[in-house]
Write a protein that holds these residues in place. Structure first.
Motif, PDB file in Angstrom:
ATOM      1  N   LYS A  14      -3.434  10.620  13.612  1.00 26.56           N
ATOM      2  CA  LYS A  14      -4.161   9.924  12.549  1.00 26.56           C
ATOM      3  C   LYS A  14      -5.671   9.944  12.766  1.00 26.56           C
ATOM      4  O   LYS A  14      -6.144   9.638  13.848  1.00 26.56           O
ATOM      5  N   ASN A  18      -7.365   5.767   6.197  1.00 30.62           N
ATOM      6  CA  ASN A  18      -6.555   6.485   7.180  1.00 30.62           C
ATOM      7  C   ASN A  18      -6.153   7.830   6.606  1.00 30.62           C
ATOM      8  O   ASN A  18      -5.818   7.939   5.417  1.00 30.62           O
ATOM      9  N   TYR A  63      -3.551  10.986   7.541  1.00 29.64           N
ATOM     10  CA  TYR A  63      -2.481  11.509   8.387  1.00 29.64           C
ATOM     11  C   TYR A  63      -2.239  12.957   7.972  1.00 29.64           C
ATOM     12  O   TYR A  63      -1.543  13.206   6.990  1.00 29.64           O
ATOM     13  N   HIS A  66       3.016  -1.706  15.822  1.00 26.54           N
ATOM     14  CA  HIS A  66       1.972  -2.719  16.039  1.00 26.54           C
ATOM     15  C   HIS A  66       2.072  -3.790  14.967  1.00 26.54           C
ATOM     16  O   HIS A  66       2.763  -3.614  13.967  1.00 26.54           O
ATOM     17  N   ASP A  75      -0.810  -6.320  12.739  1.00 27.86           N
ATOM     18  CA  ASP A  75      -2.248  -6.408  12.477  1.00 27.86           C
ATOM     19  C   ASP A  75      -2.736  -7.744  13.027  1.00 27.86           C
ATOM     20  O   ASP A  75      -1.994  -8.721  13.059  1.00 27.86           O
ATOM     21  N   LEU A 121      -2.782  -3.221   1.591  1.00 26.81           N
ATOM     22  CA  LEU A 121      -2.754  -1.782   1.863  1.00 26.81           C
ATOM     23  C   LEU A 121      -2.401  -0.974   0.625  1.00 26.81           C
ATOM     24  O   LEU A 121      -1.418  -1.246  -0.055  1.00 26.81           O
ATOM     25  N   LEU A 179       5.776   4.424   5.732  1.00 25.48           N
ATOM     26  CA  LEU A 179       5.424   3.138   6.333  1.00 25.48           C
ATOM     27  C   LEU A 179       6.717   2.340   6.553  1.00 25.48           C
ATOM     28  O   LEU A 179       7.492   2.131   5.621  1.00 25.48           O
ATOM     29  N   HIS A 185       5.000  -2.975  12.433  1.00 25.13           N
ATOM     30  CA  HIS A 185       5.144  -1.820  11.553  1.00 25.13           C
ATOM     31  C   HIS A 185       4.636  -0.548  12.210  1.00 25.13           C
ATOM     32  O   HIS A 185       3.974  -0.596  13.246  1.00 25.13           O
ATOM     33  N   VAL A 194       3.989   4.042  11.248  1.00 30.33           N
ATOM     34  CA  VAL A 194       3.930   5.081  10.210  1.00 30.33           C
ATOM     35  C   VAL A 194       4.434   6.394  10.784  1.00 30.33           C
ATOM     36  O   VAL A 194       4.024   6.795  11.878  1.00 30.33           O
ATOM     37  N   ARG A 238      -1.187  12.515   4.208  1.00 31.17           N
ATOM     38  CA  ARG A 238      -1.044  11.191   3.609  1.00 31.17           C
ATOM     39  C   ARG A 238      -2.335  10.409   3.805  1.00 31.17           C
ATOM     40  O   ARG A 238      -2.947  10.495   4.872  1.00 31.17           O
ATOM     41  N   SER A 272      -4.042   6.361   3.364  1.00 34.32           N
ATOM     42  CA  SER A 272      -3.818   4.953   3.055  1.00 34.32           C
ATOM     43  C   SER A 272      -5.158   4.235   3.207  1.00 34.32           C
ATOM     44  O   SER A 272      -6.035   4.707   3.932  1.00 34.32           O
ATOM     45  N   PRO A 314      -6.249   0.429   3.989  1.00 34.20           N
ATOM     46  CA  PRO A 314      -6.027  -0.998   4.230  1.00 34.20           C
ATOM     47  C   PRO A 314      -7.326  -1.799   4.177  1.00 34.20           C
ATOM     48  O   PRO A 314      -8.394  -1.305   4.530  1.00 34.20           O
ATOM     49  N   PHE A 367      -8.471  -5.240   5.922  1.00 34.27           N
ATOM     50  CA  PHE A 367      -8.083  -6.248   6.906  1.00 34.27           C
ATOM     51  C   PHE A 367      -8.941  -7.487   6.703  1.00 34.27           C
ATOM     52  O   PHE A 367     -10.164  -7.385   6.575  1.00 34.27           O
TER      53      PHE A 367
HETATM   54  C1  OGA Z   1      -2.899   0.055   9.874  1.00 38.26           C
HETATM   55  C2  OGA Z   1      -1.581   0.429   9.314  1.00 38.26           C
HETATM   56  C3  OGA Z   1      -0.325   1.635   7.688  1.00 38.26           C
HETATM   57  C4  OGA Z   1      -0.435   2.818   6.801  1.00 38.26           C
HETATM   58  O1  OGA Z   1      -3.892   0.761   9.577  1.00 38.26           O
HETATM   59  O2  OGA Z   1      -2.963  -0.959  10.606  1.00 38.26           O
HETATM   60  O3  OGA Z   1      -0.612  -0.156   9.706  1.00 38.26           O
HETATM   61  O4  OGA Z   1       0.435   2.972   5.944  1.00 38.26           O
HETATM   62  N1  OGA Z   1      -1.524   1.379   8.375  1.00 38.26           N
HETATM   63  O5  OGA Z   1      -1.368   3.600   6.953  1.00 38.26           O
END
Ligand code: OGA
Ligand code: NI
Length: 357
Positions: free
Chosen positions: A146, A214, A216, A231, A233, A240, A248, A288, A290, A298, A300, A302, A304
């Protein structure tokens, strides 16, 4: 001649230190996963894995302030108490913005590596922006598949000045258009434990806001790698946005993993460690992870939310009184954060830092 990516140092320098990222590795033409990314068996995700629970319907969050308030609040509370994850629709963030966010995430990561490497933490022109690969690659047994960029929010002007050009406007729009919903959800959750937070305290508990993107990359052998390891958060709530690729997973009580399926137009909400601590364990910060895939890259996005670093966090007194026991001790959020970022992902171990002795 292609570099010898089986040599850990060479690979680490190329991917992590020079900021080429996993994306740069893929672009260099590799066809198999280099050893430093190969996860121990216990962390690998067999594919296809886990059930997708179609029964988990998204919550229509706009109904929270209508005649169905009680019912909707109950759905939120139940989800936060059990899975720690739910999806929401009618959340106040436009579908157009959600599309733009995914596009700008691709745009950012598809730039030449040198444009991204300027944001590596050692050299970033702004302390608000950090680009990198994996969570704490220096300490991990295997590197996560990632790349990410994280953008800390202080105020609008600084965000528009320092956040990367490709994402600053959309990321700020996303943050601002979802914040009312996040606060409303937190309010509902604390009300259910019999607490009304003063505005000032609420603002301190939600004072740290960060938008991440993020990326991937597609992976030649998804069964060997992970996108993000197990992990939770650390903050209050995470919002997200995920794209249509999927992958996920959240851990359920019996140890199985349940996929949070991509749902066009919806946002995923999950409970973080801080809310678990404040509620004395009533709300579950969800474990959770991924998985990676070979069907495409992919993205995403998020958001926070977490307390100010100077905030002390511990179980709310009203809850401790009712429960007759404090399951967590009071800690300075800065200390919690330092501990969180100093260790590789390891399920919910982060919570041990605040566990009552
Ligand atoms: C994160 C996480 C999930 C995702 O960044 O903490 O859990 O789907 N991401 O990218
Ligand atoms: Ni997470």
């Amino acid at each position: 001649m292609s570099a010898n990516y089986e040599d850990r140092d060479t690979l680490f320098n190329f991917v992590v230190k020079e900021g080429n990222g996993v994306k740069g590795l893929i672009d260099s033409g590799i066809s198999c996963v280099p050893q430093p990314f190969v996860q121990p068996l216990s962390e690998r995700i067999a594919t296809p894995n886990g059930q997708t629970c179609e029964a988990v319907q998204p919550i229509d969050i706009s109904q929270l302030d209508g005649p169905c308030h009680t019912e909707v609040a109950k759905q939120i509370v139940e989800a936060a108490e059990t899975l720690g994850f739910f999806q929401v629709v009618n959340h106040g963030v436009s579908v157009e913005l959600l599309e733009l966010l995914k596009m700008s995430a691709h745009e950012f990561f598809e730039q030449p590596p040198e444009n991204k490497a300027v944001y590596l933490k050692e050299v970033s022109p702004s302390k608000l922006v950090k680009y990198g690969t994996s969570f704490v690659p220096e300490k991990e047994k295997a590197i996560e598949w990632k790349d990410y960029v994280s953008m800390l929010y202080t105020n609008d002007d600084e965000a528009l000045q320092h956040w990367p050009l490709q994402c600053r406007e959309v990321a700020l729009d996303f943050l601002k258009s979802s914040m009312a919903m996040v606060k409303r959800i937190v309010e509902v959750l604390v009300e259910d434990v019999g607490v009304i937070l003063e505005e000032e305290r609420m603002n301190s508990l939600m004072g740290t806001k960060m938008v991440n993107m993020n990326y991937y990359p597609t992976c030649p052998s998804p069964e060997l790698t992970i996108g993000v390891g197990r992990h939770s958060d650390m903050g209050m709530l995470t919002v997200l946005l995920q794209d249509g690729i999927g992958g996920l997973y959240v851990k359920v009580d019996n140890g199985d993993w349940l996929e949070i399926p991509p749902l066009n137009g919806a946002l995923v909400i999950n409970v973080g460690d801080t809310l678990q601590i404040l509620s004395n364990g009533k709300y579950k910060s969800a474990e959770h992870r991924v998985r990676t895939t070979n069907i495409g890259s992919r993205v995403s996005v998020p958001i926070f939310t977490a307390p100010n670093p100077s905030e002390k966090i511990g179980p709310l007194p009203e809850v401790v009184e009712r429960d007759g026991v404090a399951r967590y001790k009071e800690v300075l959020f800065q200390d919690y954060m330092n501990n969180f970022f100093s260790q590789p992902h390891d399920g919910k171990k982060s919570l041990d830092f605040a566990r009552a002795d």
